[in-house]
Design a protein around this motif. Structure first.
Motif, PDB file in Angstrom:
ATOM      1  N   PHE A   1      41.141 -13.880  46.239  1.00  0.00           N
ATOM      2  CA  PHE A   1      40.093 -12.857  46.268  1.00  0.00           C
ATOM      3  C   PHE A   1      40.685 -11.477  45.990  1.00  0.00           C
ATOM      4  O   PHE A   1      40.135 -10.688  45.221  1.00  0.00           O
ATOM      5  CB  PHE A   1      39.398 -12.875  47.626  1.00  0.00           C
ATOM      6  N   MET A   2      41.819 -11.151  46.631  1.00  0.00           N
ATOM      7  CA  MET A   2      42.433  -9.841  46.410  1.00  0.00           C
ATOM      8  C   MET A   2      42.891  -9.687  44.964  1.00  0.00           C
ATOM      9  O   MET A   2      42.716  -8.620  44.347  1.00  0.00           O
ATOM     10  CB  MET A   2      43.611  -9.647  47.374  1.00  0.00           C
ATOM     11  N   ALA A   3      43.482 -10.754  44.396  1.00  0.00           N
ATOM     12  CA  ALA A   3      43.933 -10.687  43.002  1.00  0.00           C
ATOM     13  C   ALA A   3      42.748 -10.470  42.072  1.00  0.00           C
ATOM     14  O   ALA A   3      42.824  -9.688  41.116  1.00  0.00           O
ATOM     15  CB  ALA A   3      44.685 -11.964  42.643  1.00  0.00           C
ATOM     16  N   ARG A   4      41.638 -11.134  42.349  1.00  0.00           N
ATOM     17  CA  ARG A   4      40.443 -10.971  41.514  1.00  0.00           C
ATOM     18  C   ARG A   4      39.930  -9.544  41.582  1.00  0.00           C
ATOM     19  O   ARG A   4      39.483  -8.977  40.580  1.00  0.00           O
ATOM     20  CB  ARG A   4      39.366 -11.968  41.952  1.00  0.00           C
ATOM     21  N   GLN A   5      39.980  -8.934  42.774  1.00  0.00           N
ATOM     22  CA  GLN A   5      39.539  -7.547  42.897  1.00  0.00           C
ATOM     23  C   GLN A   5      40.388  -6.608  42.043  1.00  0.00           C
ATOM     24  O   GLN A   5      39.896  -5.583  41.548  1.00  0.00           O
ATOM     25  CB  GLN A   5      39.599  -7.100  44.353  1.00  0.00           C
ATOM     26  N   LEU A   6      41.666  -6.943  41.896  1.00  0.00           N
ATOM     27  CA  LEU A   6      42.556  -6.111  41.093  1.00  0.00           C
ATOM     28  C   LEU A   6      42.518  -6.475  39.612  1.00  0.00           C
ATOM     29  O   LEU A   6      43.186  -5.831  38.793  1.00  0.00           O
ATOM     30  CB  LEU A   6      43.999  -6.241  41.605  1.00  0.00           C
ATOM     31  N   GLY A   7      41.753  -7.534  39.294  1.00  0.00           N
ATOM     32  CA  GLY A   7      41.678  -7.970  37.911  1.00  0.00           C
ATOM     33  C   GLY A   7      42.962  -8.610  37.426  1.00  0.00           C
ATOM     34  O   GLY A   7      43.308  -8.527  36.237  1.00  0.00           O
ATOM     35  N   GLU A   8      43.693  -9.270  38.334  1.00  0.00           N
ATOM     36  CA  GLU A   8      44.982  -9.861  38.012  1.00  0.00           C
ATOM     37  C   GLU A   8      45.008 -11.337  38.414  1.00  0.00           C
ATOM     38  O   GLU A   8      44.213 -11.771  39.264  1.00  0.00           O
ATOM     39  CB  GLU A   8      46.113  -9.137  38.757  1.00  0.00           C
ATOM     40  N   PRO A   9      45.931 -12.097  37.844  1.00  0.00           N
ATOM     41  CA  PRO A   9      46.106 -13.465  38.333  1.00  0.00           C
ATOM     42  C   PRO A   9      46.871 -13.467  39.651  1.00  0.00           C
ATOM     43  O   PRO A   9      47.627 -12.533  39.956  1.00  0.00           O
ATOM     44  CB  PRO A   9      46.931 -14.123  37.219  1.00  0.00           C
ATOM     45  N   VAL A  10      46.686 -14.539  40.418  1.00  0.00           N
ATOM     46  CA  VAL A  10      47.468 -14.702  41.641  1.00  0.00           C
ATOM     47  C   VAL A  10      48.943 -14.847  41.273  1.00  0.00           C
ATOM     48  O   VAL A  10      49.294 -15.567  40.333  1.00  0.00           O
ATOM     49  CB  VAL A  10      47.005 -15.944  42.427  1.00  0.00           C
ATOM     50  N   GLY A  11      49.801 -14.147  42.005  1.00  0.00           N
ATOM     51  CA  GLY A  11      51.224 -14.174  41.716  1.00  0.00           C
ATOM     52  C   GLY A  11      51.708 -12.894  41.077  1.00  0.00           C
ATOM     53  O   GLY A  11      52.919 -12.707  40.904  1.00  0.00           O
ATOM     54  N   ASP A  12      50.757 -12.005  40.748  1.00  0.00           N
ATOM     55  CA  ASP A  12      51.151 -10.700  40.233  1.00  0.00           C
ATOM     56  C   ASP A  12      51.291  -9.731  41.406  1.00  0.00           C
ATOM     57  O   ASP A  12      52.199  -9.868  42.218  1.00  0.00           O
ATOM     58  CB  ASP A  12      50.135 -10.204  39.209  1.00  0.00           C
ATOM     59  N   THR A  13      50.374  -8.786  41.591  1.00  0.00           N
ATOM     60  CA  THR A  13      50.473  -7.880  42.749  1.00  0.00           C
ATOM     61  C   THR A  13      50.274  -8.628  44.056  1.00  0.00           C
ATOM     62  O   THR A  13      50.897  -8.324  45.068  1.00  0.00           O
ATOM     63  CB  THR A  13      49.432  -6.752  42.628  1.00  0.00           C
ATOM     64  N   VAL A  14      49.379  -9.619  44.032  1.00  0.00           N
ATOM     65  CA  VAL A  14      49.070 -10.396  45.236  1.00  0.00           C
ATOM     66  C   VAL A  14      49.468 -11.850  44.996  1.00  0.00           C
ATOM     67  O   VAL A  14      49.109 -12.437  43.958  1.00  0.00           O
ATOM     68  CB  VAL A  14      47.568 -10.323  45.582  1.00  0.00           C
ATOM     69  N   GLY A  15      50.200 -12.432  45.949  1.00  0.00           N
ATOM     70  CA  GLY A  15      50.584 -13.835  45.844  1.00  0.00           C
ATOM     71  C   GLY A  15      50.562 -14.507  47.197  1.00  0.00           C
ATOM     72  O   GLY A  15      50.216 -13.895  48.210  1.00  0.00           O
TER      73      GLY A  15
END
Length: 834
Positions: free
Chosen positions: A70-84
Motif C-alpha cells: 500500500f505504501m509503495a503504491r502511494q509513492l507510485g513505486e514497486p515494492v522493494g524500492d523506497t518501501v520493502g
C-alpha cells in the motif's frame, strides 16, 4: 488515495514534532485510522533520521506484505524500492529501501546481529497490543540498545487498543491519540441452536447477513481448519452473486492480494478470516462482521514441552476491534456467535505470561544479559525451567552462558528442542529424517486413531509420498507436514530425499536430542512403567504399541498425579545413546541418608542422567561424601533434626529479634528459610568426619551456627539483646525471647521477676537501645504469677494496692510497703522478729 484522506493525517505534524523532541512515543489509533501506512511515510524525511531507514514491526506476514504494498503504491513505486518488506522465506528490499516492514523474528535477528543498528533511525512497533513474545523481546532489546549505544534511536509503539497510559509511563514517553473515523455498528448476538456445530451456526449467520444487509461479509474464525469447514458448509448454499474467499497467513501471495482488493466485477464477497483481519489490513466494502469470538493463540503445553496454538476466547478489546471493521465505509452490523451472557477478559494476556520460555532464555543468553526492561517481567519459575532445559540441550553451559551449539541453535530460528535435534543429525539421510520429525512434532496428529507410536505417523507420511494413503490418516494434515519437511530440508541445505523406510529406533535416536529429559528406561519390576531422565516416571497405555521396548523417548507426556502417561514415543537404541550422550552415563559411589536406620548408607550406582540403572552396596561410607549426605538429610528432615538446646534456641531468637528491632545493625538472617538455604555454608563443615546425624554434639552445633558472625556482631547481640538484666534488688534475672509462629516476628521479651525485687523502679526496663520494653511477669514470693504488664508505672499506680491487700496475709514475712516507689528492693524475706 491522498495522504490527507486518512483520520491520522491531522495528527502527523504532532507525531513529527514529538519525535523531534523525544526519542520515544506511544501512539493510539483505532483500526482504519491509517497509522500503519501513513506514520512511516510521514517520518521518512524527518531531519533526525539523517537518511537512515525506518524499520516497522508487523506481527503477521499478510499485514507486512499489505502495508508495504500500500505504501509503495502511494509513492507510485514497486515494492522493494523506497518501501520493502522482509518476512520468513521472502525478501523484497533493495539498497534504495528507506522503509522496511519486517515480521517479529526478523527484528530479533537484526538486533542480535547488529546491536548498533547501523543505518536504522527508527523502530516502529505496530499492533503492539497483541503482546506477542517476540514483540516484547524486540522492545526490551531495542530499549537496551537505545540506553547503552544509540540515544538517537527513535522507538514508537503503535496500536488500536493499547493501555496507552501504562505504556507511556513505562517508556517515559509522550502519548498521542487519534480519534479515527467510523460509522455506527449495530451489535447483536446470533444464538446457536442446541448441539449446533460452529460451521452450521456460521452458515446460518452468513445467509441472514446476505439477505438483510448490503455489502461484503467478514467472518472471523480461529484457524484454517475452521475456515475449511465453513467454506465447505457454504458451498452450494449461496447464490452466484457472493464469492467465498479465505484469508489466513498460509495462503499464496496472489490469493491474499485478491482478498485485499475490491472485486473487479462488483460481486459481493464473504471473507473467512483468522484474526489476521483484526488489524493492520483493510478489507474494502465490508458492512457485516460475523465473529466466532475465538482465536488460536500460543499456550504452553506441558504434554509436548512446547507452546502450541490453542483455541481460546478473545478479549473484549478484540471483540470491539473486530466489530469496528463493519463501520469503515458506512453504518454496519456485527453478529456475535457467543451468548450475550458470556463475559470476556478486558484485554489480551501477554504471551510472556503463558508460554514456554526456552527460546526467550536462549535469546537473552546470546544478548549477554537478562537485565532488560520488559513491559511484563518473564515469570521466574518459567525462566528457571527454560534455562535447565537449555543446559540439557547443550545450549547453555553450567555458568548459564551460551555455548557454540547454542548459537547454532539460535541461527536455525526454531524452538531450541527442535534445533538441537536438527543439529544432531549426521549425514544427509539423518538430516532429511530430522526434517520429517520436526514437521511431525510441530503439526497436529495426522492419524485419526493412531496409538502412541511416533513411527506410525512417519510411516503414514512415507506412504503419502509413495502414492499410498493410510485409511486412518488425514490427507490434508499429511500434505501440510510434507510441505513443512521440505522447508526444513531447504533450511538445512539438505539435498537428500527423505528415506522410504526406517527402523523405529532411528526416529528415537534423533528425538532423544530434542527431549533428553524424556529419555526413559523400562522399570525392572513393572514392564508398563518407565523411569525418565528427569527423575520422574511414566507409564504406557494398556494397549500401547511400544510394550516391551527397553528404552524410549517421549515427545508427548500427560502429567498426572502419580505417573505421567506416555502419549507419543519412539524406541531408542542404547548403543546410540551411549555414543551420543557418553557424559550422561556415569558410575559413582553415592552416600545417602537412610531414614529407617537414621544413618548413612553407601551405594555404588550406574546411572543415565537421573535414572539409576544399577545399585549395589559399597560398604564403608566415604568421609568425603558423608558431610554432604548428612547436610542433605537435614535439608530433607528439617532443622528440628539437629540437637538444639534451650540456650541455643534462645541465642538464635535473640539474633532474629534484634535483626527485626534494629535493622541498621545488618545482622545475618537466621530464619528457618535462610538457614536451610545456606546449610552447605554453615552446617556442612561441622559434619566433617561424621557418619551419623546424632554424632553432631550440642557444642558443635552452636559453633557452626555462630561461625558466620564476626566478634563485633556477637558483642552487639550481648549489648542490645542481653541474656540477663540487673534488677533493683541487685540480682541478675534472665530475659526470655521467643518468635511468633511465622518464625520472623519477635514476641515481646519476657522478664520474670519477684515483685519485691522491683521496688523503687518507676518505669519498665527496656532493651534494644531503649526501643523495646520488656514484658514483666511479676511473681509472688513463692514464684507464682501475680500480674503480667508492659507498663510498670501504671501497675504501681493502679494495681499494686489490690495485689498488696491480697498477698500481705499470705506472705507476711515479705515486705509490702505502702509506697513501692521509695521502698528498697530485695530478693529476701524480712528477718525473723521484724
Amino acid at each position: 488515495m491522498s495522504t490527507t484522506d486518512f483520520p491520522i493525517s491531522p495528527l502527523l505534524p504532532q507525531i513529527r514534532a514529538q519525535l523531534t523532541a523525544h526519542a520515544r512515543l506511544v501512539l493510539e489509533a483505532p483500526p482504519g485510522a491509517g497509522k500503519t501506512t501513513q506514520v512511516p511515510l510521514a517520518l521518512r524525511d524527518a531531519p533526525w533520521l539523517e537518511g537512515r531507514r525506518i524499520i516497522m514491526l508487523e506481527p503477521r506476514r499478510v499485514a507486512a506484505r499489505s502495508a508495504a504494498t500500500f505504501m509503495a503504491r502511494q509513492l507510485g513505486e514497486p515494492v522493494g524500492d523506497t518501501v520493502g518488506y522482509r518476512i520468513r522465506f521472502e525478501n523484497k528490499i533493495s539498497a534504495r529501501t528507506r522503509i522496511e516492514v519486517v515480521t517479529e523474528g526478523i527484528l530479533t535477528r537484526m538486533l542480535q546481529d547488529d546491536p548498533l543498528l547501523e543505518g536504522v533511525g527508527a523502530l516502529l512497533f505496530d499492533e503492539f497490543h497483541e503482546r506477542h513474545l517476540a514483540a516484547d523481546l524486540g522492545l526490551a532489546l531495542a530499549l537496551d540498545v537505545q540506553s547503552q549505544l544509540r540515544e538517537d534511536l527513535r522507538i514508537v509503539l503503535m496500536s488500536a487498543t493499547l493501555d496507552g497510559e501504562r505504556l507511556a509511563g513505562f517508556l517515559e514517553a509522550p502519548r498521542l491519540s487519534s480519534e479515527g473515523r467510523s460509522f455506527p455498528v449495530v451489535v447483536s448476538h446470533f444464538p446457536a441452536r442446541r448441539d449446533e456445530a460452529l460451521e452450521a451456526q456460521t452458515r446460518r449467520a452468513v445467509e441472514q447477513a446476505l439477505r438483510q444487509h448490503p455489502g461484503d461479509v467478514l467472518v472471523f474464525l480461529p484457524g484454517q481448519r475452521e475456515i475449511g469447514k465453513v467454506q465447505a458448509a457454504l458451498a452450494g448454499t449461496l447464490d452466484a452473486t457472493a464469492a467465498v474467499l479465505p484469508l489466513h497467513g498460509e495462503l499464496p501471495v496472489e490469493q491474499q492480494t485478491r482478498v485485499l482488493q475490491p472485486d473487479p466485477d462488483g460481486q459481493r464477497r464473504v471473507v473467512l478470516a483468522t484474526n489476521v483481519a483484526e488489524s493492520s489490513v483493510t478489507l474494502p466494502g465490508v458492512r457485516v462482521v460475523i465473529d466466532a469470538g475465538l482465536a488460536r493463540e500460543p499456550r504452553y503445553d506441558p504434554n509436548s514441552g512446547f507452546s502450541r496454538l490453542d483455541i481460546v476466547a478473545i478479549s473484549q478489546a478484540s471483540a470491539d476491534q473486530r466489530a469496528g471493521r463493519a463501520g469503515r465505509v458506512a453504518e454496519g452490523w456485527a453478529y456475535r456467535l457467543w451468548p450475550q451472557s458470556q463475559r470476556l477478559e478486558a484485554q489480551r494476556r501477554p504471551e510472556i505470561a503463558q508460554v514456554e520460555l526456552a527460546a526467550l532464555a536462549l535469546e537473552l543468553a546470546a544478548w549477554g544479559s537478562d537485565a532488560l526492561r520488559f513491559v511484563d517481567t518473564p515469570p521466574a519459575g518459567a525462566m528457571a525451567a527454560a534455562r535447565e532445559l537449555l543446559q540439557r540441550l547443550g545450549a547453555l553451559g553450567d555458568s548459564g552462558s551460551i555455548t557454540v551449539s547454542g548459537r547454532r541453535m539460535l541461527a536455525l530460528g526454531t524452538h531450541p528442542r527442535l534445533a538441537a535435534m536438527l543439529l544432531a543429525a549426521q549425514g544427509d539421510r539423518e538430516q532429511a529424517l530430522a526434517a520429517d520429525l520436526a514437521a511431525l512434532i510441530e503439526a497436529r496428529d495426522p492419524l485419526r486413531q493412531g496409538g502412541d507410536a511416533l513411527a506410525a505417523r512417519w510411516r503414514a507420511l512415507a506412504a503419502l509420498r509413495g502414492g499410498r494413503m493410510p485409511a486412518d490418516a488425514n490427507r490434508g494434515a499429511l500434505t501440510a507436514i510434507d510441505a513443512a519437511a521440505r522447508q526444513w530440508r531447504r533450511r538445512l541445505r539438505c539435498d537428500a530425499a527423505p528415506p522410504a523406510s526406517v527402523e523405529a529406533h532411528e526416529l528415537g535416536d534423533l528425538l532423544a536430542h530434542a527431549f533428553p529429559d524424556r529419555i526413559a528406561v523400562q522399570h525392572p519390576n513393572d514392564p508398563q512403567r518407565y523411569l525418565l531422565a528427569n527423575g520422574r516416571s511414566a507409564r504406557l497405555f494398556d494397549t500401547s504399541d511400544l510394550r516391551g521396548e527397553p528404552w524410549l523417548v517421549a515427545s508427548e507426556l500427560r502429567h498426572e498425579a502419580k505417573d505421567a502417561l506416555l502419549l507419543r514415543a519412539a524406541p531408542v537404541d542404547e548403543a546410540r545413546l551411549r555414543a551420543d550422550f557418553p557424559d550422561r552415563f556415569v558410575q559413582q559411589e553415592v552416600v545417602r541418608w537412610d531414614a529407617d536406620k537414621r544413618a548413612l548408607s553407601a551405594r555404588r550406582e550406574s546411572r543415565f542422567d537421573r535414572i539409576v540403572l544399577d545399585s549395589r552396596a559399597a560398604g564403608r561410607v566415604d568421609p568425603a561424601h558423608a558431610a554432604q549426605a548428612l547436610t542433605d538429610a537435614v535439608r530433607e528432615l528439617g532443622l528440628e533434626a539437629l540437637p538444639w538446646t534451650e540456650g541455643l534456641r534462645q541465642w538464635r531468637w535473640r539474633m532474629l529479634a534484634l535483626r527485626h528491632w534494629m535493622p541498621e545493625l545488618a545482622l545475618p538472617d537466621l530464619s528457618d528459610t535462610a538457614l536451610l538455604a545456606t546449610l552447605d555454608d554453615w552446617l556442612k563443615p561441622a559434619f566433617a568426619g561424621k557418619s551419623r546425624l546424632d554424632a553432631l554434639g550440642e557444642e558443635e552445633l552452636g559453633e557452626a551456627l555462630k561461625s558466620p558472625l564476626p566478634w563485633s556482631q556477637r558483642q552487639l547481640l550481648d549489648r542490645y539483646a542481653p541474656v540477663r538484666i540487673s534488677v533493683p534488688s541487685g540480682m541478675e534475672r534472665r530475659i526470655d525471647y521467643a518468635m511468633d509462629d511465622d518464625g520472623l516476628t519477635p514476641r515481646p521479651p519476657v522478664l520474670a521477676v519477684k515483685l519485691q525485687e522491683l521496688f523503687g523502679l518507676a518505669d519498665t526496663p527496656r532493651i534494644a537501645d531503649g526501643r523495646v520494653p520488656l514484658l514483666l511477669h511479676l511473681l509472688s514470693p513463692g514464684g507464682k504469677p501475680l500480674q503480667v504488664t508492659g507498663d510498670l508505672r501504671n501497675f504501681w499506680q493502679n494495681t499494686y494496692a489490690e495485689v498488696k491487700k491480697e498477698m500481705k496475709g499470705r506472705y507476711p514475712r515479705h515486705p509490702w510497703p505502702d509506697d513501692p516507689w521509695t521502698a528498697s528492693a530485695t530478693h529476701r524475706a524480712k528477718p525473723r522478729g521484724t
